[in-house]
Design a protein around this motif. Structure first.
Motif, PDB file in Angstrom:
ATOM      1  N   UNK A  82     -16.121  25.750  44.692  1.00 43.29           N
ATOM      2  CA  UNK A  82     -16.330  26.730  45.751  1.00 43.29           C
ATOM      3  C   UNK A  82     -17.354  27.761  45.279  1.00 43.29           C
ATOM      4  N   UNK A  83     -17.851  28.560  46.208  1.00 37.82           N
ATOM      5  CA  UNK A  83     -18.765  29.638  45.827  1.00 37.82           C
ATOM      6  C   UNK A  83     -18.123  30.540  44.773  1.00 37.82           C
ATOM      7  N   UNK A  84     -16.872  30.920  45.018  1.00 39.00           N
ATOM      8  CA  UNK A  84     -16.213  31.839  44.089  1.00 39.00           C
ATOM      9  C   UNK A  84     -16.043  31.219  42.712  1.00 39.00           C
ATOM     10  N   UNK A  85     -15.671  29.957  42.667  1.00 39.15           N
ATOM     11  CA  UNK A  85     -15.473  29.300  41.373  1.00 39.15           C
ATOM     12  C   UNK A  85     -16.788  29.191  40.604  1.00 39.15           C
ATOM     13  N   UNK A  86     -17.845  28.828  41.303  1.00 32.05           N
ATOM     14  CA  UNK A  86     -19.153  28.684  40.651  1.00 32.05           C
ATOM     15  C   UNK A  86     -19.668  30.032  40.169  1.00 32.05           C
ATOM     16  N   UNK A  87     -19.586  31.045  41.024  1.00 33.29           N
ATOM     17  CA  UNK A  87     -20.105  32.354  40.650  1.00 33.29           C
ATOM     18  C   UNK A  87     -19.269  32.978  39.534  1.00 33.29           C
ATOM     19  N   UNK A  88     -17.965  32.745  39.548  1.00 28.04           N
ATOM     20  CA  UNK A  88     -17.130  33.298  38.487  1.00 28.04           C
ATOM     21  C   UNK A  88     -17.443  32.627  37.149  1.00 28.04           C
ATOM     22  N   UNK A  89     -17.781  31.353  37.182  1.00 31.13           N
ATOM     23  CA  UNK A  89     -18.197  30.664  35.955  1.00 31.13           C
ATOM     24  C   UNK A  89     -19.432  31.338  35.362  1.00 31.13           C
ATOM     25  N   UNK A  90     -20.375  31.697  36.214  1.00 30.80           N
ATOM     26  CA  UNK A  90     -21.577  32.397  35.754  1.00 30.80           C
ATOM     27  C   UNK A  90     -21.208  33.740  35.126  1.00 30.80           C
ATOM     28  N   UNK A  91     -20.285  34.457  35.766  1.00 34.30           N
ATOM     29  CA  UNK A  91     -19.856  35.764  35.243  1.00 34.30           C
ATOM     30  C   UNK A  91     -19.095  35.627  33.935  1.00 34.30           C
ATOM     31  N   UNK A  92     -18.358  34.555  33.778  1.00 34.31           N
ATOM     32  CA  UNK A  92     -17.627  34.333  32.523  1.00 34.31           C
ATOM     33  C   UNK A  92     -18.588  34.241  31.347  1.00 34.31           C
ATOM     34  N   UNK A  93     -19.698  33.557  31.546  1.00 35.84           N
ATOM     35  CA  UNK A  93     -20.688  33.446  30.468  1.00 35.84           C
ATOM     36  C   UNK A  93     -21.394  34.768  30.220  1.00 35.84           C
ATOM     37  N   UNK A  94     -21.657  35.520  31.298  1.00 37.68           N
ATOM     38  CA  UNK A  94     -22.417  36.767  31.168  1.00 37.68           C
ATOM     39  C   UNK A  94     -21.578  37.915  30.630  1.00 37.68           C
ATOM     40  N   UNK A  95     -20.322  38.008  31.103  1.00 36.00           N
ATOM     41  CA  UNK A  95     -19.502  39.173  30.788  1.00 36.00           C
ATOM     42  C   UNK A  95     -18.207  38.848  30.059  1.00 36.00           C
ATOM     43  N   UNK A  96     -18.027  37.573  29.733  1.00 35.63           N
ATOM     44  CA  UNK A  96     -16.806  37.128  29.044  1.00 35.63           C
ATOM     45  C   UNK A  96     -15.544  37.423  29.862  1.00 35.63           C
ATOM     46  N   UNK A 178     -12.500  42.100  42.193  1.00 36.35           N
ATOM     47  CA  UNK A 178     -11.815  41.364  43.249  1.00 36.35           C
ATOM     48  C   UNK A 178     -12.645  40.128  43.581  1.00 36.35           C
ATOM     49  N   UNK A 179     -12.180  39.321  44.516  1.00 36.09           N
ATOM     50  CA  UNK A 179     -12.869  38.057  44.793  1.00 36.09           C
ATOM     51  C   UNK A 179     -14.279  38.276  45.331  1.00 36.09           C
ATOM     52  N   UNK A 180     -14.460  39.333  46.099  1.00 33.64           N
ATOM     53  CA  UNK A 180     -15.791  39.609  46.638  1.00 33.64           C
ATOM     54  C   UNK A 180     -16.751  40.059  45.544  1.00 33.64           C
ATOM     55  N   UNK A 181     -16.230  40.717  44.509  1.00 35.03           N
ATOM     56  CA  UNK A 181     -17.077  41.141  43.399  1.00 35.03           C
ATOM     57  C   UNK A 181     -17.676  39.958  42.647  1.00 35.03           C
ATOM     58  N   UNK A 182     -17.003  38.805  42.705  1.00 33.31           N
ATOM     59  CA  UNK A 182     -17.567  37.618  42.053  1.00 33.31           C
ATOM     60  C   UNK A 182     -18.944  37.311  42.630  1.00 33.31           C
ATOM     61  N   UNK A 183     -19.107  37.567  43.918  1.00 26.33           N
ATOM     62  CA  UNK A 183     -20.376  37.314  44.590  1.00 26.33           C
ATOM     63  C   UNK A 183     -21.358  38.451  44.321  1.00 26.33           C
ATOM     64  N   UNK A 184     -20.876  39.683  44.476  1.00 27.66           N
ATOM     65  CA  UNK A 184     -21.736  40.857  44.325  1.00 27.66           C
ATOM     66  C   UNK A 184     -22.279  40.960  42.901  1.00 27.66           C
ATOM     67  N   UNK A 185     -21.409  40.795  41.910  1.00 26.15           N
ATOM     68  CA  UNK A 185     -21.835  40.928  40.520  1.00 26.15           C
ATOM     69  C   UNK A 185     -22.800  39.820  40.115  1.00 26.15           C
ATOM     70  N   UNK A 186     -22.607  38.635  40.671  1.00 25.06           N
ATOM     71  CA  UNK A 186     -23.524  37.540  40.380  1.00 25.06           C
ATOM     72  C   UNK A 186     -24.906  37.850  40.950  1.00 25.06           C
ATOM     73  N   UNK A 187     -24.951  38.378  42.147  1.00 21.89           N
ATOM     74  CA  UNK A 187     -26.212  38.784  42.772  1.00 21.89           C
ATOM     75  C   UNK A 187     -26.895  39.857  41.933  1.00 21.89           C
ATOM     76  N   UNK A 188     -26.143  40.872  41.528  1.00 27.24           N
ATOM     77  CA  UNK A 188     -26.706  41.957  40.727  1.00 27.24           C
ATOM     78  C   UNK A 188     -27.175  41.461  39.362  1.00 27.24           C
ATOM     79  N   UNK A 189     -26.421  40.540  38.781  1.00 28.56           N
ATOM     80  CA  UNK A 189     -26.798  39.960  37.489  1.00 28.56           C
ATOM     81  C   UNK A 189     -28.139  39.255  37.584  1.00 28.56           C
ATOM     82  N   UNK A 190     -28.312  38.438  38.605  1.00 29.93           N
ATOM     83  CA  UNK A 190     -29.561  37.694  38.756  1.00 29.93           C
ATOM     84  C   UNK A 190     -30.747  38.626  39.020  1.00 29.93           C
ATOM     85  N   UNK A 191     -30.510  39.725  39.737  1.00 29.08           N
ATOM     86  CA  UNK A 191     -31.584  40.679  39.990  1.00 29.08           C
ATOM     87  C   UNK A 191     -32.004  41.408  38.715  1.00 29.08           C
TER      88      UNK A 191
END
Length: 274
Positions: A82-96, A178-191
């Motif tokens: 899912x979007x959340x699962x994929x984006x959270x995986x990215x955040x796990x690598x970036x922010x542990x 929260x679950x929405x932050x998984x999307x927001x933080x991924x967007x901010x990370x990429x920027x």
């Protein structure tokens, strides 16, 4: 298994963007799984470079099972999620981050009960009131709306903005998202980290999305960045079937797709799949 001309056109597509308009009974799941197989067996794309996204965990698991069946259960490392699962995986690598960093419903409601104790607000049911606040906050995050330009239907604007800021502060103080932050933080990370974005662009060179009509603004923005520069984005959707409007899902983003990827191919699947 027989496919019509449109389905074969989608399955055999390799490079560049494609928008597939697929209504009920058009065989879209078969098209996605067979195209994924085709990328690997015919075009020799590395399975680890393929990402398939859908909206629910159940749908992602079903898609993976059907794909594995096509591959005769040969172990191939295609990413389904899912979007959340994929984006959270990215955040796990970036922010542990781990699952312990995700604020569950009880934690979020607890924060709101504490926050609401500072105000003299009238409501019949506290849980319902908090649920409505959370729904509006979710809409703000998913649609990338400036809080100063959002007018709450739950309480006064100034109070709502204050509650929103207090909630965000509680999350940050406890290193929670929260679950929405998984999307927001991924967007901010990429920027903010083009180097991180480039790493994930190289990781996922081919992206396939099911139920594209239900994508929201933040999901679309992240996926658009992720698909660059190769632009191998394969989006399957039916603009008559959008169901996630309450989360900011916007079938109008299918039109945005055409503007952002003007060279994209487009196919309309029929319903004579068998």
């Amino acid at each position: 298994m027989n496919f019509n001309k449109a389905q074969l056109g989608a399955i055999e597509h390799k490079d560049g963007a494609m928008l597939v308009l697929a209504g009920p009974g058009s065989g879209k799941t078969a098209v996605i799984t067979h195209r994924t197989k085709n990328l690997i067996t015919k075009h020799h794309v590395k399975p680890s470079e393929i990402l398939v996204i859908t909206f629910t965990k159940a749908a992602a698991n079903e898609m993976k099972e059907r794909f594995n069946s096509l591959m005769k259960d040969e172990r191939v490392n295609v990413s389904f999620g899912t979007f959340h699962a994929v984006f959270f995986t990215i955040l796990k690598y970036a922010y542990r981050f781990t699952s312990a960093n995700i604020a569950d419903e009880s934690v979020r409601y607890g924060f709101f009960r504490e926050i609401l104790s500072y105000y003299r607000l009238e409501y019949k049911d506290e849980n319902e009131f908090i649920g409505n606040l959370l729904a509006e906050i979710s809409l703000i995050k998913n649609s990338r709306i400036d809080i100063e330009n959002f007018y709450s239907g739950v309480c006064g604007e100034e109070i709502f903005r204050d509650i929103y800021k207090k909630y965000e502060t509680r999350l940050k103080e406890n290193r929670l998202i929260d679950f929405d932050d998984m999307l927001v933080l991924c967007f901010q990370l990429f920027l903010s980290r083009p180097d991180v974005l480039r790493g994930w662009q190289k990781k996922f060179r081919y992206i396939l999305i099911d139920e594209f009509q239900d994508i929201n603004q933040i999901q679309y923005d992240v996926i658009r960045m992720l698909a660059l520069p190769e632009r191998n984005l394969f989006a399957v959707g039916d603009d008559d079937q959008a169901i996630y409007g309450f989360r900011g899902g916007d079938s109008e983003l299918m039109l945005r797709f055409k503007k952002d990827f003007p060279d994209a191919s487009q196919i309309l699947l029929g319903v004579n799949y068998r």
